[in-house]
Design an enzyme around this catalytic site. Sequence first.
Site: not given
Ligand code: CP3
Length: 342
Positions: A74, A151, A24
């Site tokens: 994502d 999910y 992230r």
């Molecule tokens: O920088 C990076 O790592 C690349 C981008 C990336 C995102 N999600 C962007 C994102 C990656 C590799 C992921 C993987 C991801 N997504 C996982 C596996 C890794 C982990 O964290 O365990 C999972 C379980 C998800 C599912 C997911 N996506 C969730 C649970 C959420 C919401 C939680 C949150 O942080 O808000 C997301 C949204 C998400 N994916 C965001 C980002 C930057 C936040 C959304 C935003 O900016 O509004």
Amino acid sequence: MSTPLFLRALQGEVTETKPVWLMRQAGRYLPEYREVRKRFTNFLDFVADAEAAATVTVQPVNRFGLDAAILFSDILVTLPPMGIDLKFISGMGPVVERPIQSESSIKALTNFDCEKVLPFTKLAIEKTKRKLPPATPLLGFVGGPLTLASYAIEGKSSKDLQETKKLFYREPFAYEALLTHIANITGEYLALQAKWGCDALVIMDSWAGHLSIADYRQMALPYTQIVLDKVRKGTNAPVLHYANGAGHLLNEIETLNFSAIGLDWRTDLATTLQTHPTTVFQGNLDPAMLFAPAETIQTRTREIMDLLKGRAHIMNLGHGVLPQTPIEGVQAFIDAVRGNFL
Ligand code: CP3
């Protein structure tokens, strides 16, 4: 051009300094990310905008000089084209309004051609490669089938995978059909990311840590194997694995022959390095540690580095950067990895 540090560590080489990147790393803790994020109400529209995705992918690399970039996307992008009505709701994260709960909803899932349905991923990889420093490897990724299925079945991030386990225990054939469907699409999509230009690949099976060893063997491992088989048929790209809270599953995960295995912060690194003497690991500073004073972050990071003398390793956190993380905390961590202490 010599092989980048990150790819050398993935080949098992003991590098002079450890490569470092952060899960992230493109995210809300960065003001330049928040600036781009503002333009999109819907997170999935943001991910589908290849120019915006490429822009935020390179932001942390430009700011910190990281040893790898990870494509901004994502793990859940493959669910909507399967017919699963995923939405990202602000403050709640991902939500599936009509989760999968029966065999008929599994039969109704659609198959699709990733190349046609997810064209923004190819475009984002191409654009990112043009923006990145030439020596910085780009990581592509997918979710592990178990995590993606969780999910689809639970409808949200779940604390215990209750519904997922219920489906497996009560309707094992329905579970198998769902996981096989997801694994086939996931494998195809990951192999394509390498074909489109990614230098290494990650399978993020974040919620696998909720399973016992016996359940992991049946509920997750065979489907991760399907993904890997597809990838290894189509490409030579190294593949990494990450699962949160999965220290107890390491022996199982190791049987899949990943180039490196991510460790969460609860897994004791000193013990794990001893019990797994030849595995390349990635991790595993607690992401919350980045809220500590810089000196503390550096002391803890140095403790990790001291354990890694003579070992191939990739420095990272034990999970993703938390949204409120201070940038100085991230900088202190990276500086310590590079041997630049305060
Ligand atoms: O920088 C990076 O790592 C690349 C981008 C990336 C995102 N999600 C962007 C994102 C990656 C590799 C992921 C993987 C991801 N997504 C996982 C596996 C890794 C982990 O964290 O365990 C999972 C379980 C998800 C599912 C997911 N996506 C969730 C649970 C959420 C919401 C939680 C949150 O942080 O808000 C997301 C949204 C998400 N994916 C965001 C980002 C930057 C936040 C959304 C935003 O900016 O509004």
